[in-house]
Design an enzyme around this catalytic site. Sequence first.
Site, PDB file in Angstrom:
ATOM      1  N   ASN A  31       6.245  10.272   4.577  1.00 33.59           N
ATOM      2  CA  ASN A  31       5.215  10.641   3.582  1.00 33.59           C
ATOM      3  C   ASN A  31       3.804  10.552   4.157  1.00 33.59           C
ATOM      4  OD1 ASN A  31       4.622   7.940   3.642  1.00 33.59           O
ATOM      5  ND2 ASN A  31       5.245   7.503   1.535  1.00 33.59           N
ATOM      6  N   ASN A  96       8.614   0.726  -2.798  1.00 31.07           N
ATOM      7  CA  ASN A  96       8.718   1.630  -1.641  1.00 31.07           C
ATOM      8  C   ASN A  96       9.937   1.282  -0.784  1.00 31.07           C
ATOM      9  OD1 ASN A  96       7.419   3.702   0.165  1.00 31.07           O
ATOM     10  ND2 ASN A  96       7.494   1.969   1.577  1.00 31.07           N
ATOM     11  N   TYR A 145       7.954  -9.044   1.946  1.00 26.34           N
ATOM     12  CA  TYR A 145       8.354  -8.072   2.970  1.00 26.34           C
ATOM     13  C   TYR A 145       9.757  -8.394   3.494  1.00 26.34           C
ATOM     14  CZ  TYR A 145       8.819  -6.003   7.576  1.00 26.34           C
ATOM     15  OH  TYR A 145       9.313  -5.358   8.673  1.00 26.34           O
ATOM     16  N   ASP A 289       2.653 -17.976   8.925  1.00 21.63           N
ATOM     17  CA  ASP A 289       3.086 -17.827  10.325  1.00 21.63           C
ATOM     18  C   ASP A 289       3.961 -19.009  10.747  1.00 21.63           C
ATOM     19  OD1 ASP A 289       1.844 -15.456  10.998  1.00 21.63           O
ATOM     20  OD2 ASP A 289       0.059 -16.390  11.854  1.00 21.63           O
TER      21      ASP A 289
END
Length: 325
Positions: A31, A96, A145, A289
Amino acid sequence: MILVTGGAGYIGSHLVLALLEQGEKVLVYDNLSTGHIETIENLKQYGDLVFYQGDLNNYTYLNDVLSQNKIDAVVHFAAFSQVGESVVNPSKYYENNVVGTINLLKAMLNNNIKKIVFSSTAATYGEPVYTPIDEKHIQNPINPYGQTKLMIEHIMDDYNRAYGLKSVRLRYFNVAGADSKSRIGEWHEPETHLIPNILKSTFAGGKTFQMFGDDYETKDGTCVRDYINVEDLANAHILALNYLKNGGETNYFNLGTNEGNTVKEVFSMCEKVTGKKIPVEIKPRRAGDPAILVADNTKAKEVLGWMPNKTLEDSIRSAYKWENL
Ligand code: UFG
């Protein structure tokens, strides 16, 4: 013909190039939300490439594209991939990455395409319980994520049992470098990754490089990561496609080098490669992290016959050549 979703992006474009060089026909579906049309135009000179600009959440269009082309297998990169953004805006990631993949799998099954290689991530493991991380390590993501990628892995298992969909999930560690002939490279906007950020600080007008945290429990206080070269990574996808073509069962593999480097070591290597003194400032730790992330890649070597052969220095060298163009 191989369908590559997200083929206009960093890692996807390196696979497209590798496939074209093997004489494979490639269809890219992207996209262009983070990928670049310039990359596609550039890649066209290297072989038989067709491009469709489309979103995975446009099911009708996606299904049309799959039904109008003779696709043997899919390699699925298209996803948002910024950990920090996923914490602030999780709906963007679930809609998404997860919903988009459900649409892709539906369109694949509707067109009787049953082989997929999927970009998963070390982020599915979360905070490491032991290191190096093998595939038996518990998957317990600490950000949305990583969650999206793990959910997709589970969906693929269910679809395998119910519909015979065969998947290979490749769990990347830290991907680095560019094409060794500088035809394509890493191009993110904004850039958040370590090596390009250090290299960008070498250019006139570049910002001082910010090192996030030097008080970790590691040998020099900075985070340890396993940097895997993008060409070696692309090669693993080709081996995964062959594995599925030869009747391989659903499987999953870590892609890394078995070796870790600290942020300071990467920084020093960048100074060596560029021959420049790079401006740096130490900042507080970046949220989320982990101190150390290193892959155990034994399984990919044994089952896929994969052998990464590029060094960290090779990756920095190719990245620097690309940044300098
Ligand atoms: N870092 C800096 N300064 C920067 C950028 C990064 O000091 O400007 C440090 C980070 O704090 C970290 C290391 O460099 O310690 C590597 O950071 P990257 O952003 O390059 O990579 P990550 O390890 O955060 O992320 C990578 C992938 C993600 C994936 C994750 C798995 O990019 O997609 O590994 O944990 F989710």
